[in-house]
Design a protein around this motif. Structure first.
Motif, PDB file in Angstrom:
ATOM      1  N   THR A 271      -8.916 -40.441 -90.253  1.00  0.00           N
ATOM      2  CA  THR A 271      -8.569 -41.850 -90.080  1.00  0.00           C
ATOM      3  C   THR A 271      -8.117 -42.067 -88.643  1.00  0.00           C
ATOM      4  OG1 THR A 271      -7.894 -41.915 -92.361  1.00  0.00           O
ATOM      5  CG2 THR A 271      -7.087 -43.676 -90.943  1.00  0.00           C
ATOM      6  N   PHE A 272      -8.755 -43.034 -87.994  1.00  0.00           N
ATOM      7  CA  PHE A 272      -8.378 -43.352 -86.613  1.00  0.00           C
ATOM      8  C   PHE A 272      -7.745 -44.721 -86.578  1.00  0.00           C
ATOM      9  CE2 PHE A 272     -11.634 -40.210 -86.171  1.00  0.00           C
ATOM     10  CZ  PHE A 272     -11.228 -39.442 -85.106  1.00  0.00           C
ATOM     11  N   SER A 273      -6.796 -44.908 -85.752  1.00  0.00           N
ATOM     12  CA  SER A 273      -6.150 -46.209 -85.611  1.00  0.00           C
ATOM     13  C   SER A 273      -6.613 -46.826 -84.297  1.00  0.00           C
ATOM     14  CB  SER A 273      -4.638 -46.051 -85.569  1.00  0.00           C
ATOM     15  OG  SER A 273      -4.231 -45.364 -86.714  1.00  0.00           O
ATOM     16  N   VAL A 274      -6.882 -48.142 -84.362  1.00  0.00           N
ATOM     17  CA  VAL A 274      -7.287 -48.867 -83.162  1.00  0.00           C
ATOM     18  C   VAL A 274      -6.020 -49.255 -82.415  1.00  0.00           C
ATOM     19  CG1 VAL A 274      -8.579 -50.832 -82.274  1.00  0.00           C
ATOM     20  CG2 VAL A 274      -9.263 -49.735 -84.411  1.00  0.00           C
ATOM     21  N   PRO A 275      -5.913 -48.846 -81.175  1.00  0.00           N
ATOM     22  CA  PRO A 275      -4.627 -49.074 -80.511  1.00  0.00           C
ATOM     23  C   PRO A 275      -4.412 -50.533 -80.081  1.00  0.00           C
ATOM     24  CG  PRO A 275      -6.127 -47.933 -79.038  1.00  0.00           C
ATOM     25  CD  PRO A 275      -6.823 -48.031 -80.342  1.00  0.00           C
ATOM     26  N   PHE A 276      -5.488 -51.345 -79.981  1.00  0.00           N
ATOM     27  CA  PHE A 276      -5.320 -52.708 -79.447  1.00  0.00           C
ATOM     28  C   PHE A 276      -5.559 -53.737 -80.528  1.00  0.00           C
ATOM     29  CE2 PHE A 276      -7.053 -50.282 -75.787  1.00  0.00           C
ATOM     30  CZ  PHE A 276      -5.893 -50.262 -75.058  1.00  0.00           C
ATOM     31  N   ARG A 277      -4.917 -54.868 -80.305  1.00  0.00           N
ATOM     32  CA  ARG A 277      -5.238 -56.051 -81.104  1.00  0.00           C
ATOM     33  C   ARG A 277      -5.560 -57.159 -80.115  1.00  0.00           C
ATOM     34  NH1 ARG A 277      -0.792 -58.440 -84.782  1.00  0.00           N
ATOM     35  NH2 ARG A 277      -0.529 -59.865 -83.050  1.00  0.00           N
ATOM     36  N   THR A 278      -6.622 -57.855 -80.339  1.00  0.00           N
ATOM     37  CA  THR A 278      -7.060 -58.871 -79.380  1.00  0.00           C
ATOM     38  C   THR A 278      -7.112 -60.223 -80.079  1.00  0.00           C
ATOM     39  OG1 THR A 278      -8.497 -57.148 -78.559  1.00  0.00           O
ATOM     40  CG2 THR A 278      -8.735 -59.337 -77.600  1.00  0.00           C
ATOM     41  N   THR A 279      -6.620 -61.249 -79.396  1.00  0.00           N
ATOM     42  CA  THR A 279      -6.727 -62.627 -79.909  1.00  0.00           C
ATOM     43  C   THR A 279      -7.240 -63.479 -78.759  1.00  0.00           C
ATOM     44  OG1 THR A 279      -4.438 -62.990 -79.332  1.00  0.00           O
ATOM     45  CG2 THR A 279      -4.882 -62.422 -81.613  1.00  0.00           C
ATOM     46  N   HIS A 280      -7.831 -64.587 -79.088  1.00  0.00           N
ATOM     47  CA  HIS A 280      -8.321 -65.511 -78.033  1.00  0.00           C
ATOM     48  C   HIS A 280      -7.851 -66.912 -78.353  1.00  0.00           C
ATOM     49  CE1 HIS A 280     -11.325 -66.175 -81.177  1.00  0.00           C
ATOM     50  NE2 HIS A 280     -11.372 -67.395 -80.681  1.00  0.00           N
ATOM     51  N   SER A 281      -7.849 -67.781 -77.370  1.00  0.00           N
ATOM     52  CA  SER A 281      -7.538 -69.193 -77.611  1.00  0.00           C
ATOM     53  C   SER A 281      -8.292 -70.045 -76.569  1.00  0.00           C
ATOM     54  CB  SER A 281      -6.034 -69.431 -77.531  1.00  0.00           C
ATOM     55  OG  SER A 281      -5.529 -68.913 -76.337  1.00  0.00           O
ATOM     56  N   LEU A 282      -8.533 -71.282 -76.940  1.00  0.00           N
ATOM     57  CA  LEU A 282      -9.245 -72.226 -76.071  1.00  0.00           C
ATOM     58  C   LEU A 282      -8.230 -73.188 -75.505  1.00  0.00           C
ATOM     59  CD1 LEU A 282     -12.112 -73.355 -75.217  1.00  0.00           C
ATOM     60  CD2 LEU A 282     -11.839 -74.914 -77.153  1.00  0.00           C
ATOM     61  N   LEU A 283      -8.216 -73.341 -74.232  1.00  0.00           N
ATOM     62  CA  LEU A 283      -7.261 -74.245 -73.601  1.00  0.00           C
ATOM     63  C   LEU A 283      -8.052 -75.396 -72.953  1.00  0.00           C
ATOM     64  CD1 LEU A 283      -5.130 -71.499 -71.790  1.00  0.00           C
ATOM     65  CD2 LEU A 283      -4.728 -72.517 -74.036  1.00  0.00           C
ATOM     66  N   SER A 284      -7.498 -76.597 -73.004  1.00  0.00           N
ATOM     67  CA  SER A 284      -8.211 -77.763 -72.442  1.00  0.00           C
ATOM     68  C   SER A 284      -7.359 -78.411 -71.364  1.00  0.00           C
ATOM     69  CB  SER A 284      -8.470 -78.818 -73.514  1.00  0.00           C
ATOM     70  OG  SER A 284      -9.098 -78.247 -74.628  1.00  0.00           O
ATOM     71  N   ALA A 285      -8.009 -79.003 -70.397  1.00  0.00           N
ATOM     72  CA  ALA A 285      -7.341 -79.895 -69.450  1.00  0.00           C
ATOM     73  C   ALA A 285      -8.318 -81.038 -69.218  1.00  0.00           C
ATOM     74  CB  ALA A 285      -7.053 -79.181 -68.143  1.00  0.00           C
ATOM     75  N   GLY A 286      -8.094 -82.094 -69.965  1.00  0.00           N
ATOM     76  CA  GLY A 286      -9.073 -83.182 -69.940  1.00  0.00           C
ATOM     77  C   GLY A 286     -10.380 -82.657 -70.471  1.00  0.00           C
ATOM     78  N   THR A 287     -11.355 -82.662 -69.670  1.00  0.00           N
ATOM     79  CA  THR A 287     -12.636 -82.155 -70.128  1.00  0.00           C
ATOM     80  C   THR A 287     -12.862 -80.743 -69.631  1.00  0.00           C
ATOM     81  OG1 THR A 287     -13.622 -83.204 -68.207  1.00  0.00           O
ATOM     82  CG2 THR A 287     -13.748 -84.396 -70.307  1.00  0.00           C
ATOM     83  N   ARG A 288     -11.949 -80.208 -68.859  1.00  0.00           N
ATOM     84  CA  ARG A 288     -12.121 -78.824 -68.403  1.00  0.00           C
ATOM     85  C   ARG A 288     -11.635 -77.884 -69.499  1.00  0.00           C
ATOM     86  NH1 ARG A 288      -9.832 -78.555 -62.351  1.00  0.00           N
ATOM     87  NH2 ARG A 288     -10.859 -76.534 -62.365  1.00  0.00           N
TER      88      ARG A 288
END
Lengths: 171, 1259
Positions: free
Chosen positions: B940-957
């Motif tokens: 059994t191997f454990s994954v050392p990282f956890r990754t999350t993402h998010s979308l950020l807006s500034a007006g239309t950017r």
């Protein structure tokens, strides 16, 4: 002066027995052992009557032609037997009693020694005092070793006879 | 009694002595009165008050009345007391004055003068009145006048010296009265006289005693004086006082002897030191031994004479006092004392003379006591007499030895001469005992006459003594006498009779642990057994003696040689074996196994090393030492596994055996108490009682044979076991003291082997230790080969090389060169091969045997590990590095979305559970050379990282943020963070805004990456992204292989901003600022930023005349309760789907607090018309009213705001929970589609000027 001193366990085996003329050791062993008959008799006769009085001295156990055997029993039924030369007329009851008291004190000291297992044979300090008019017991240093070596008349006796720092004429 | 007229008889010293009273005057008158007087006088006791504080005594007085003669009166210096007249009485019955004047007065005067001349003041005048006489003579004066005259004439001021006795021979009350008065007077006078005269005598005696230091003082003279006093006391029946006199004499004499011994000799004592010529024993049958008394009186007595006489007197008095047992006790003291005194005074005594004297005396005392007691009394007082019996036995024994009566050959001439001398000293038998058959004299004479007679008497006495000792429980004394008897029998060459006594005594000494007596008795017993030819017993006793440290070296060697010579004698003839216990020959001290855990595999070699402490005084050649082993197939197989071996290691593999207890006896046998129960047996038919009884429930305990009674000395019944399994060691020489003996054995059958008996053979003699305690066993096992694979660390981390330990337990399989493990490769796990992989081979006791290079060959499917050659029951250990590759990228649209959702949720769950790492399992199948089956091992191997993402807006950017969180304990270095669009959409560009790589990411910390998303054409509704970053352990050093980057794939949807929401709060017209409590206007403008897009095509879209519009619901919510919204806070608007279309909403809000207040939230929802296909729909108003909170809550759950998270489906799911009428549905707009332009704006509210506080509570 006693010619033989014995401390005998409740179960009647000798914890300590030492006689002055070593050549007659065997005779004294027999004598002390036989005297236990009278000790037993006196203890059972004493029964409850003397328990309250705390009389530990049993008096003359029995006389023989040459020796007188005196007895003393502690509250824990450890017996002290002392053999005294009959010709030694200077020893009266009081002296015998005080000798027994000293013996009892020595024995108590031994029992207080944390390195002593009750029931083990007692050894006394000092080497074989071959000198006549030997003193009896001053201090005992018991060891836990069982009596293994040592034969009568050969080398230092494991029961090592106590040597007095100074002579005691009273005994 | 002596008649008063009779001439004075010579003094006879017998019990018959009575105090003398003289009678003067009218003899006829006295004769007539005498019978009555002698009868009446002792009738009543009188109290005798004593001088010197002695206790008063009641005494019955008797007297010897004799006619008064002047010679009776003691002359000066005569100390005799027995003949001393204590009272003088003058008798008269004169009643005639004339007669009185004529004769009586003269007579009286004469009598008085004689008395005065001898200064005797104890006198009495008795006037007897007789009525008959008075009548005859009428002219007489009144009687009183005669008495008065006498009193007047003689009793000067002592009128009571004259007593009247009226009509003494009549029987009237007056007579009685007058008798009583007279007798009282007589007794009183007598006692007064005693007191006075004895007092005077005692004073004289003391004076004499005080002169004892003066030269010329004679003990014998003094003895006679004090004995006189004793006689008087005896005469007065005061035996106690009489005894005291003798005891005083005894003590005085003893003291002189003691002083003599101390050098302070008295002249007179030298006389007692004359050589002993006669030893005829005590004579106790006569009250007074006149012969000896005369010897003392003549000062010719020897010490023994004096002592004998003194004791005979004491004995007589003690017997009068009914104290026979004291006689016995004193006799013993006396006999011992005399022997001592003779020694002290250095009196020459022929050899054996004292023994004769003591023997005779003992028997004399015993016979004397027996003569005055009955059998029952004697039996119950054996304790008192037994001492005398054994003393007599002892003395007879020494006489026997002295006179050669005990030897086998009989007495020689010298012995006979000695016997004759001894018998001569006895003299002739005394007349008192001449007729007694069993007199001591006769006994001794007979016993000394011949060997046979001696034996008979000696045995009689010994048996009697033993019997008596036994009967009163003096077992030790009985044994001691028994031992003497045994010695006697041995001298008489009858060892069979001696044996029983020796055994009895020995048992007693053993039981009580008296070492010297044990040794001594054993020595005697050995001799006895040798004579009896009891080979086995003799050998056993010899071995005990040979090991006895109380004997001299020579004696021990002698007994040791006895055994050895026996052993060598018997070797020629194959006779029977002689089995003896080992403990007296040698003692087993300890036992040591090699291997130390006493477990050995089949075929392995086990060695057992024992320490045998030889008790013999010299080296002994032992042909063979064997250990009997009991084999049993053990069910408990666990004990025999290699695992057990490695885990359970005994401290050092040594077992110590308790040393044989030195002769300390076991505590007294405490027999258990009887356990008795009632038992009723009833008839089964009518329940009547058939039998009843008492049952002892612990019979088995009580009736058990006392083992100690037999096993102590006799051949202890050691059974020699013959087993198939034997450990042997031949030709051992046991030196005195510790010897080490090693046994080697090759293990054959698996099972448990228990060591049972240890046996040393010397010729036909087997010294056997019947049981080994504590139990000792060794195990032999057989084991299947085994492979174990386990990570070195707690857990394996994926993505970086990790070490895994392989352990091959070979068991019974021998690994040959060329044997290999075939590992089928798992897809995502690599086995990294290094050049210098080494395998270590251990023995099964974990001792390193060797190491070898490991050959690892990898192909696509299979990795082959060549094992080094290893013998059976060894372990091969090696380590391999494995690398779990990051999981392959997941492809697919919707499924990926779902998968991400799930993984996202999973992460969320694990996050709550404490930052657990995601794990992946890899299964490896291994083919082992010893088995046709494959072993499957999961890692059994454990994954050392956890990754999350998010979308950020500034007006239309738009921006995409990726967060990498390190969950492991290791620090990593991240490099080359890339975000790419795998679809390679040319219209889209991802512009990195990141710091320079590499970046450190420490344990439990996060790193963020941000990209700006730019597009040139209309963006697609969704965008797939792949994030990849290179990771390596920060401290890992140089890695052998390039590591694969860590990747993370995700998708962002609806990222294009459709609506811009702008809210503004204006103060009431005319005021500069908003005030608390006053209504302000909230202007919300919703602006559409784009024309119709793909994403707008849904149910809310309506089309009319080329114009598209959609329905939106807005809602103003103030979560922080800063604002109170007045009127409708929400509404549905129809929004044209065209760029720049704007919808404005005006609302009234009231600030509740002063300060810079954030604006209330304005939310936009898509308002979907109800559709029959949807089971659950919501009416806007009712939904708001009923579920406003649930919406709020939903918003709260996402505090970090919008982003690309796909919440739609989640919301749908929650919306689906509603049941009820078909209603329009609300759908939250994806956060990327709405841009809140006024977020974070604050409005200054100043407190109202009114004093009153408006309290509005809005929940």
């Amino acid at each position: 002066m006693a010619v033989c001193v014995a401390v005998i366990a409740k179960e009647n085996y000798p914890l300590y027995i030492r006689s002055a003329p070593t050549e007659n050791e065997l005779k004294f062993h027999y004598m002390v052992h036989t005297s236990l008959d009278v000790v037993d008799e006196k203890i059972s006769a004493m029964g409850k009557a003397l328990v309250d009085q705390r009389e530990l001295y049993l008096g003359l156990l029995y006389p023989t032609e040459d020796y007188k055997v005196y007895g003393y029993v502690t509250n824990s039924k450890v017996k002290f037997v002392m053999v005294v030369d009959s010709s030694n007329t200077a020893l009266r009851d009081n002296e015998i009693r005080s000798m027994f008291r000293k013996l009892h004190n020595s024995y108590t000291d031994v029992m207080c020694n944390p390195f002593y297992n009750p029931g083990d044979r007692i050894q006394s300090s000092g080497s074989d005092a071959a000198e006549p008019g030997f003193p009896v017991i001053t201090t005992w240093i018991p060891t836990c070793e069982k009596r293994m070596g040592g034969r009568p008349g050969h080398g230092p006796c494991p029961l090592g006879f106590p040597r007095m720092p100074r002579p005691l004429t009273a005994w | 009694m002596d008649a008063p007229e009779a001439p004075l008889p010579p003094v006879i010293y017998t019990m018959e002595n009575k105090p003398i009273v003289t009678c003067a005057g009218d003899q006829n008158l006295f004769t007539s009165i005498y019978p009555t007087l002698s009868q009446q006088l002792p009738r009543e006791p009188m109290e005798w008050r004593r001088s010197y504080g002695r206790a008063p005594k009641m005494i019955h007085l008797e007297s010897n009345f004799v006619q008064f003669k002047e010679e009776l009166l003691p002359k000066d210096g005569n100390k005799a007391l027995l003949t001393f007249p204590f009272l003088h009485i003058y008798w008269t019955e004169c009643c005639d004055t004339e007669v009185y004047k004529a004769t009586v007065k003269d007579d009286l005067t004469k009598w008085q003068n004689v008395l005065k001349a001898h200064s005797s003041v104890d006198w009495l005048i008795v006037v007897v009145e007789n009525d008959a006489k008075k009548k005859n003579k009428t002219n007489i004066l009144p009687r009183t006048s005669i008495v008065d005259k006498i009193r007047n004439d003689f009793c000067n001021k002592q009128s009571d010296r004259c007593v009247v006795l009226s009509d003494p021979l009549k029987d009237s009350s007056r007579t009685q009265e007058s008798w009583n008065a007279f007798l009282t007077k007589l007794r009183t006078s007598l006692l007064m006289s005693f007191t006075k005269n004895l007092g005077k005598f005692e004073d004289d005696m003391r004076t004499l005693r005080e002169k004892r230091t003066e030269p010329g003082w004679s003990f014998c003279d003094y003895f006679m004086v004090q004995e006189e006093l004793a006689f008087v006391f005896e005469m007065l029946q005061q035996f106690e006082d009489a005894l005291v006199q003798y005891d005083e004499l005894d003590a005085l004499f003893s003291q002189y002897v003691v002083n003599f011994g101390a050098g302070d000799g008295a002249n007179w004592l030298t006389f007692f030191c004359q050589p002993v010529k006669s030893w005829n024993g005590l004579i106790l049958r006569k009250p007074i031994d006149m012969e000896k008394r005369e010897l003392i009186q003549r000062q010719e007595a020897t010490l023994l004479d004096l002592r004998s006489y003194l004791f005979s007197r004491q004995c007589t008095l003690l017997l009068f006092l009914q104290r026979p047992w004291e006689v016995a006790q004193r006799a013993l003291e006396l006999l011992h004392g005399c022997v001592q005194e003779l020694k002290l005074l250095e009196v020459s005594v022929p050899p054996g003379a004292l023994d004769c004297w003591v023997f005779l005396s003992c028997l004399e005392v015993l016979q004397r006591i027996e003569g005055c007691c009955d059998r029952a009394q004697i039996d119950s007082n054996i304790a008192h007499t037994v001492g005398l019996w054994s003393y007599a036995t002892e003395k007879l024994k020494s006489l026997g030895y002295l006179c050669g009566l005990v030897s086998e050959k009989g007495p020689d001439s010298e012995d006979l001469n000695r016997t004759v001398d001894l018998l001569a000293g006895l003299g002739a038998e005394r007349p008192e005992t001449a007729n007694t058959a069993q007199s001591p004299y006769k006994k001794l004479k007979e016993a000394l006459s011949s060997v046979e007679a001696f034996e008979k008497h000696y045995l009689d006495l010994s048996h009697a003594a033993i019997e008596m000792h036994t009967s009163i429980g003096r077992l030790r004394s009985a044994k001691f006498v028994g031992k003497d008897l045994a010695e006697f029998y041995m001298r008489k060459k009858s060892p069979q009779k001696a044996e029983v006594y020796l055994q009895g005594a020995l048992k007693n000494y053993l039981a009580e642990g008296w070492a010297l007596p044990i040794t001594h008795t054993r020595k005697q017993l050995a001799e006895c057994q040798k004579h009896l030819g009891q080979t086995e017993n003799y050998l056993q006793t010899s071995s005990l003696l040979a090991s006895d440290h109380h004997l001299t070296e020579d004696e021990r060697k002698h007994f040791c040689r006895e055994i050895l010579s026996f052993a060598s004698r018997q070797t020629d003839s194959p006779g029977q074996k002689i089995v003896l216990p080992l403990h007296c020959f040698a003692q087993l001290r300890d036992l040591h196994f090699t291997p130390s855990n006493a477990v050995v595999h089949v075929g392995g070699v086990l060695s057992v090393e024992i320490t045998l402490c030889s008790q013999m005084p010299m080296p002994v050649q032992v042909e063979q030492v064997t250990i009997n082993v009991h084999f049993s197939i053990d069910k408990n197989n666990y004990r025999k596994t290699a695992e057990w071996l490695t885990k359970h290691k005994t401290s050092n593999g040594t077992i110590n055996f308790p040393t044989e207890t030195s002769p300390l006896p076991a505590p007294q046998n405490n027999l258990p108490a009887l356990e008795l129960y009632e038992m009723f047996e009833r008839s089964p038919s009518d329940n009547s009682l058939n039998t009843t009884g008492i049952i002892c429930k612990n019979v088995h305990m009580l009736l058990r044979r006392q083992e100690s009674s037999t096993s102590l000395e006799t051949s202890s019944g050691v059974a020699l076991e013959d087993g198939a399994h034997v450990l042997k060691c031949s030709g051992v020489t046991l030196e005195p003291g510790a010897n080490r003996i090693t046994f080697r054995t090759q293990a054959r059958e698996p099972g448990t082997y228990t060591l049972r008996q240890l046996c040393a053979s010397v010729g036909p003699v087997r010294f056997v230790l019947p049981h080994l305690y504590p139990p000792v066993q060794y195990d032999v096992y057989s084991q299947e080969p085994q492979l174990r694979v386990e990570p070195l660390a707690d857990s394996l981390l994926a993505g970086i090389p990790q070490k895994v330990k392989f352990t091959v337990t070979t068991g019974h399989y021998t690994v040959k060169n060329g044997d290999s493990l075939q590992l089928s490769n798992a897809e995502a796990m690599l086995i990294l091969c290094h050049a210098e992989n080494r395998a270590v081979i251990y023995s099964n006791t974990r001792e390193k045997a060797s190491d070898a290079l490991l050959r690892v060959q990898s192909s696509d499917k299979v990795t082959s590990i060549g094992l080094p050659a290893a013998p059976a029951y060894h372990m091969i250990e090696f380590e391999l590095e494995v690398l779990s590759l990051p999981s392959a990228p997941v492809t697919g649209g919707e499924s990926s979305v779902l998968g991400m959702t799930e993984s996202h949720r999973k992460h969320k769950d694990t996050q709550k559970a404490g930052q657990c790492m995601a794990t992946t399992d890899h299964k490896v199948s291994i083919d082992c050379p010893w088995s046709i089956y494959s072993t499957v091992i999961a890692l059994t191997f454990s994954v050392p990282f956890r990754t999350t993402h998010s979308l950020l807006s500034a007006g239309t950017r738009k921006y995409i943020q990726v967060c990498v969180q390190n969950l492991s304990e290791l620090d990593f270095e991240l490099s080359d963070g890339h975000l790419v669009d795998p679809d390679s959409n040319a219209d889209l560009r991802l512009v990195p805004l990141n710091a320079k790589s590499p970046q450190h990411i420490r344990s439990k910390q996060s790193v963020f990456f941000v990209w700006e998303l730019k597009w040139t054409r209309e963006p697609p509704p969704s965008l797939r992204c792949r994030f990849s970053v290179g990771s390596s352990p920060a401290s890992g050093g140089r890695l052998s292989i390039p590591l694969k980057p860590y990747t993370y794939e995700f998708q962002v949807e609806n990222f294009f901003t459709l609506y811009n929401v702008r809210a503004e709060i204006l103060p009431p017209s005319g005021t500069e600022h908003c005030r608390t409590g006053s209504l302000c206007s909230l202007e919300v403008s919703i602006t559409r930023l784009s024309d119709l897009l793909e994403v707008d095509k849904d149910e809310a879209l309506t089309e009319s005349d080329e114009y598209f519009s959609t329905k939106l619901m807005y809602e103003v919510v103030d979560n922080s309760s800063n604002w109170a919204v007045c009127g409708k806070s929400s509404g549905v608007i129809s929004m044209p789907v065209a760029a720049r279309a704007t919808h404005r909403v005006h609302m009234e809000v009231m600030p509740l607090f002063a300060g810079y207040l954030p604006l209330p939230d304005v939310r936009l929802f898509k308002y979907l018309p109800h559709h029959s296909a949807h089971s659950s729909q919501l009416d806007a108003d009712s939904w708001i009213e009923s579920d406003g909170l649930s919406v709020d809550k939903h918003v709260d759950e996402q505090p970090d705001g919008g982003g690309g998270r796909c919440r739609g489906s989640a919301h749908l799911a929650s919306g689906g929970e509603h049941r009820g009428l078909p209603m329009p549905r609300l759908q939250a707009l994806p956060p990327g589609q709405v841009f809140n332009a006024s977020v974070g704006t604050q409005v200054l509210v100043i407190p109202s000027k009114d004093d009153h506080v408006l309290e509005v509570s809005v929940t």
